[in-house]
Scaffold this active site. Structure first.
Site, mmCIF file in Angstrom:
data_model
loop_
_atom_site.group_PDB
_atom_site.id
_atom_site.type_symbol
_atom_site.label_atom_id
_atom_site.label_comp_id
_atom_site.label_asym_id
_atom_site.label_seq_id
_atom_site.Cartn_x
_atom_site.Cartn_y
_atom_site.Cartn_z
ATOM 1 C CG HIS A 77 1.200 3.255 -1.759
ATOM 2 N ND1 HIS A 77 1.058 3.940 -2.946
ATOM 3 C CD2 HIS A 77 1.929 2.153 -2.058
ATOM 4 C CE1 HIS A 77 1.662 3.270 -3.922
ATOM 5 N NE2 HIS A 77 2.217 2.189 -3.406
ATOM 6 C CG ASN A 150 2.160 2.548 -8.483
ATOM 7 O OD1 ASN A 150 1.412 2.740 -7.531
ATOM 8 N ND2 ASN A 150 3.253 1.823 -8.402
ATOM 9 C CE1 TYR A 364 -0.716 -5.240 -2.878
ATOM 10 C CE2 TYR A 364 -1.910 -3.233 -2.437
ATOM 11 C CZ TYR A 364 -0.867 -3.891 -3.047
ATOM 12 O OH TYR A 364 0.016 -3.193 -3.820
HETATM 13 FE FE1 HDE Z 1 1.413 -2.189 -3.267
HETATM 14 N N1 HDE Z 1 1.045 -2.388 -1.283
HETATM 15 N N2 HDE Z 1 2.657 -3.768 -3.212
HETATM 16 N N3 HDE Z 1 1.919 -1.905 -5.237
HETATM 17 N N4 HDE Z 1 0.254 -0.582 -3.359
HETATM 18 C C1 HDE Z 1 0.235 -1.607 -0.551
HETATM 19 O O1 HDE Z 1 -1.360 -2.415 0.944
HETATM 20 C C2 HDE Z 1 2.747 -4.648 -2.200
HETATM 21 C C3 HDE Z 1 2.727 -2.722 -5.982
HETATM 22 C C4 HDE Z 1 -0.089 0.124 -4.474
HETATM 23 O O2 HDE Z 1 -4.262 3.765 -1.404
HETATM 24 C C5 HDE Z 1 0.006 -2.155 0.826
HETATM 25 O O3 HDE Z 1 -3.221 -1.525 1.877
HETATM 26 C C6 HDE Z 1 3.600 -5.757 -2.554
HETATM 27 C C7 HDE Z 1 2.555 -2.450 -7.379
HETATM 28 C C8 HDE Z 1 -0.965 1.211 -4.115
HETATM 29 O O4 HDE Z 1 -4.563 2.239 0.129
HETATM 30 C C9 HDE Z 1 0.805 -3.451 0.834
HETATM 31 C C10 HDE Z 1 4.019 -5.496 -3.818
HETATM 32 C C11 HDE Z 1 1.634 -1.455 -7.445
HETATM 33 C C12 HDE Z 1 -1.143 1.102 -2.740
HETATM 34 C C13 HDE Z 1 1.375 -3.475 -0.552
HETATM 35 C C14 HDE Z 1 3.423 -4.267 -4.229
HETATM 36 C C15 HDE Z 1 1.250 -1.127 -6.106
HETATM 37 C C16 HDE Z 1 -0.384 -0.029 -2.296
HETATM 38 C C17 HDE Z 1 0.291 -1.200 1.944
HETATM 39 C C18 HDE Z 1 4.956 -6.334 -4.666
HETATM 40 C C19 HDE Z 1 1.098 -0.763 -8.693
HETATM 41 C C20 HDE Z 1 -1.943 2.022 -1.853
HETATM 42 C C21 HDE Z 1 -1.073 -0.728 2.441
HETATM 43 C C22 HDE Z 1 4.472 -7.651 -4.873
HETATM 44 C C23 HDE Z 1 0.427 -1.649 -9.625
HETATM 45 C C24 HDE Z 1 -3.378 1.628 -1.788
HETATM 46 C C25 HDE Z 1 -2.022 -1.552 1.750
HETATM 47 C C26 HDE Z 1 -4.128 2.620 -0.954
HETATM 48 C C27 HDE Z 1 -0.348 -0.478 -0.973
HETATM 49 C C28 HDE Z 1 2.130 -4.507 -0.972
HETATM 50 C C29 HDE Z 1 3.674 -3.676 -5.488
HETATM 51 C C30 HDE Z 1 0.314 -0.081 -5.826
HETATM 52 C C31 HDE Z 1 1.859 -3.594 1.915
HETATM 53 C C32 HDE Z 1 3.959 -6.908 -1.665
HETATM 54 C C33 HDE Z 1 3.253 -3.157 -8.537
HETATM 55 C C34 HDE Z 1 -1.552 2.253 -5.043
HETATM 56 O O5 HDE Z 1 -0.036 -4.557 1.020
#
Ligand code: HDE
Length: 712
Positions: A77, A150, A364
């Site tokens: 992202h 999402n 996060y």
């Molecule tokens: Fe994320 N995801 N994600 N994700 N995600 C990040 O956190 C992660 C997942 C989502 O505009 C990171 O601050 C893991 C689902 C958005 O700043 C990180 C898993 C959904 C954003 C991270 C998921 C999301 C992130 C990278 C599986 C939808 C952007 C930067 C367990 C429900 C937020 C940050 C923004 C961002 C990890 C799965 C949505 C690396 C480990 C499911 C919208 O922490």
């Protein structure tokens, strides 16, 4: 003569200047220590042509700060755009939740939203085929709640443990860092074709949902099942939905590819300009609420994030509206530094045991530490709660607060144990007391083993034109893979979703769908070594179709913020132009004058009109429709430039509306449209309202059987 629309842009310029003059009035430039600076253009030298002196503390401060301007981009992202706004509740839902945001209809809760793509780097183009992040920070009176979702209602994987594998497979390949912001490559399909749980989110990514027309025209989903807790402590399961008031609309893949070249910031600009023009994007918040007693009532597990609950089964209850009404003042300070954490919740909302959500609760916070560099990231203005923060956490990099007193521990007598614990009446957070009686295992519930039913439901629910786009997307993506065995394995996977779909993709690729007769599925895909303990189950059909999954059933009632190109040259007919422009603007469309050069263009009545873009600087894919007013001289000029024909042909090819008046028809005669003037969205000397209806329909998909012949 005074320019028709120059007054407007002149006053906008003055407003802009005023804004900054007010902000910066009487400000003298200083160093970071407050020392006034009287030269920021020249370094300190030993003579006019001499070497620069180490003594130059002004140079060192300026350059050194610059050297450290960047922070690591988000691992996923990274590319995003943000906006401020507010959320309002329609009616209290206190029977389900005690959260203030869900009970107090008088509140206007401030929000900051960040939309993003997943795979690309920070500078990657907006129209990548990808899932979009839809993260909302609610600054509530009980603390900050982050709903980090999402634009698709399901995720690729069921367990957080697999996330690094998923992301490594979709990111540019590690040897050559190719391709940027694209899933169409071997490593991604190597992973997807061996990980059947990915197939549901994957087919959504192959649909038009992955190439939105605008960030303002896409849905948002919390994905996981959460809980709502009322004041009696009773829990209901809940899924969160954001429904855009403008409907859900997309561009075609061919347009997406061209938009990325014509304007890589297409979505970012669109969001910015809409808010700037006062067309505030809006989404209604909807809830699917499921009583605890119904937890096991469905053919899928509510804790499985690769499953949606069809709206046909559990309708979405609309409870409030979010409006985005302010652009950030500074991209870095706000959009780049905003830190969303799924773990930020407030009383009245709680988690479930969804194993993906559980992993996110760790990730996060961890990621903010490496991005923002300090455990004090909550003190950055964009991350600051609107309520006071009091606790015994201390120090750390970049501590911004100056805590007073001797007691940095609890309980303490020296400070009367202040801050003290919240009593229930003060709204302290309590966890939902879920009964647990289980063995500790490293594994997954068998109820997560159905990987084909919902991708099949999604595909069955699409209209014909949407299905064609999905077939095109699979064909494009697999066509970019270089390893035949990966393509074959993927074709086999697609055939488990829908045989006809697999066959059509196979026909396009010229590669047969392999047969698996007699083999267990894991062996058929060569996935015996994946460590997955359960065979994916055979496809079920518990619902034939869900109309809510198709974009054909979205809203088609508005042309607000649609971009309309008006093609003109000197001498264009003022009468028909004004009638059309007024009608379009009356419905809040954004009208843009495209002329042979920049500057101004003169109409039949001798008035100068400010040009929005010279034809050489713009492309048809940036617009939703085109209008060509009459005027003999104007049309004669336009005929001289081949790009206008390309503009018209492309607009037609992408199934958009076209209107012409008077002599404007002659320009069509040189184009592919000449033979298709009876098309429902081609308007010749028609009323503005008919043109407006066609634009509101978004596209005339009926046309698509002939569009492959259009020579652009
Ligand atoms: Fe994320 N995801 N994600 N994700 N995600 C990040 O956190 C992660 C997942 C989502 O505009 C990171 O601050 C893991 C689902 C958005 O700043 C990180 C898993 C959904 C954003 C991270 C998921 C999301 C992130 C990278 C599986 C939808 C952007 C930067 C367990 C429900 C937020 C940050 C923004 C961002 C990890 C799965 C949505 C690396 C480990 C499911 C919208 O922490």
């Amino acid at each position: 003569m005074m320019a028709d629309n120059s007054n407007k842009s002149e006053s906008k310029k003055i407003d802009e200047l005023k804004k900054f003059q007010v902000d910066y009035q009487d400000q003298v430039m200083t160093t970071n220590q407050g020392l006034k600076v009287n030269d920021t253009n020249n370094s300190l030298k030993s003579g006019e042509r001499g070497s620069t002196l180490l003594e130059d503390f002004l140079l060192r401060e300026k350059i050194s700060h610059f050297d450290h301007e960047r922070i690591p981009e988000r691992i996923v992202h990274a590319r995003g755009s943000g906006a401020h706004g507010y959320f309002e509740l329609y009616d209290s839902i206190e029977e389900y939740s005690k959260a203030g945001i869900f009970t107090d209809t008088k509140r206007k809760t401030p929000v900051f939203v960040r939309f993003s793509t997943v795979a690309g780097s920070k500078g990657s183009p907006d129209l990548a085929r990808d899932v979009r992040g839809f993260a909302v920070k609610f600054y509530t009176e009980e603390g900050t709640w982050d709903l980090v979702g999402n634009n698709m209602p399901i995720f690729f994987i069921q367990d957080a443990m697999k996330f690094p594998d998923l992301i490594h497979s979709v990111k540019p390949e590690p040897n050559n860092e190719i391709p940027q912001a694209a899933s169409a490559h071997d490593t991604f399909y190597d992973f997807v074709s061996r990980t059947t749980e990915t197939l549901h989110n994957h087919i959504w990514a192959m649909s038009d949902r992955a190439i939105p027309r605008s960030l303002r025209m896409m849905e948002g989903f919390g994905i996981h099942t959460f809980r709502l807790i009322n004041k009696e402590g009773k829990s209901h399961f809940v899924k969160f939905h954001w429904k855009p008031t403008l409907g859900v609309h997309s561009v075609t893949w061919e347009e997406a590819v061209k938009i990325n070249g014509a304007d890589a910031d297409f979505h970012r600009r669109d969001l910015w300009e809409a808010i700037d023009a006062g067309h505030f994007p809006e989404w209604e918040l909807g809830l699917q609420i499921i009583p605890e007693e119904d937890e096991h009532k469905y053919d899928f597990d509510l804790l499985d994030p690769t499953k949606l609950i069809p709206e046909e089964m559990v309708p979405v209850k609309i409870v409030g509206k979010m409006t985005l009404n302010r652009n950030p003042d500074n991209f870095f300070a706000e959009t780049e530094q905003v830190a969303f954490l799924p773990g930020h919740i407030v009383p009245g909302i709680d988690f479930t045991n969804d194993p993906l959500l559980q992993g996110r609760l760790f990730s996060y916070r961890d990621t903010q530490l490496s991005r923002l560099g300090s455990t004090n990231f909550h003190q950055i203005p964009i991350n600051k709660p609107i309520v006071p923060v009091h606790n015994y956490q201390r120090d750390g990099h970049m501590q911004m607060d100056i805590p007073k007193g001797r007691g940095a521990y609890f309980p303490n007598s020296l400070m009367g144990s202040c801050p003290h614990l919240a009593k229930m009446a003060e709204g302290g957070f309590t966890h939902y007391e879920e009964r647990i009686d289980a063995k500790k295992i490293r594994g997954r519930s068998k109820s997560f083993s159905d990987h084909f039913s919902q991708p099949a439901l999604f595909y069955r629910s699409l209209s014909d034109w949407e299905k064609e786009h999905v077939i095109g997307a699979y064909s494009f993506e697999l066509g970019k893979c270089t390893q035949k065995y990966i393509i074959e394995r993927m074709l086999f996977m697609i055939s488990q979703i829908d045989e006809d779909l697999a066959q059509k993709v196979s026909d396009n690729l010229g590669i047969d769908v392999p047969s698996s007769v007699g083999k267990p599925l894991n062996q058929a895909i060569g996935a015996d070594d994946t460590g997955d303990k359960h065979q994916p189950e055979a496809k079920k059909n518990y619902l034939e179709q869900d109309p809510n999954l198709s974009q054909s059933n979205t809203k088609f009632d508005s042309i607000a913020t649609r971009q309309i190109a008006i093609l003109v040259a000197n001498g264009f007919d003022m009468d028909s132009f004004k009638k059309m422009k007024d009608a379009l603007e009356d419905k809040d469309a954004m009208v843009k004058l495209i002329a042979p050069t920049g500057g101004t263009v003169t109409c039949s009545e001798g008035m100068d009109h400010e040009v929005d873009a010279a034809i050489s600087t713009t492309e048809s894919v940036l617009f939703d429709a085109i209008y060509i007013p009459g005027g003999e001289k104007s049309i004669a000029t336009l005929k001289e430039e081949g790009k206008y024909i390309k503009f018209i042909n492309e607009t037609f090819k992408h199934c958009k509306a076209i209107a012409v008046d008077g002599e404007g028809e002659a320009l069509l005669d040189g184009s592919f449209v000449a033979d298709y003037k009876k098309d429902a969205a081609v308007h010749i000397n028609d009323t503005p309202s008919k043109f407006i209806d066609s634009i509101a329909k978004h596209r005339n998909w009926e046309r698509r059987s002939i569009t492959s012949k259009v020579p652009v």
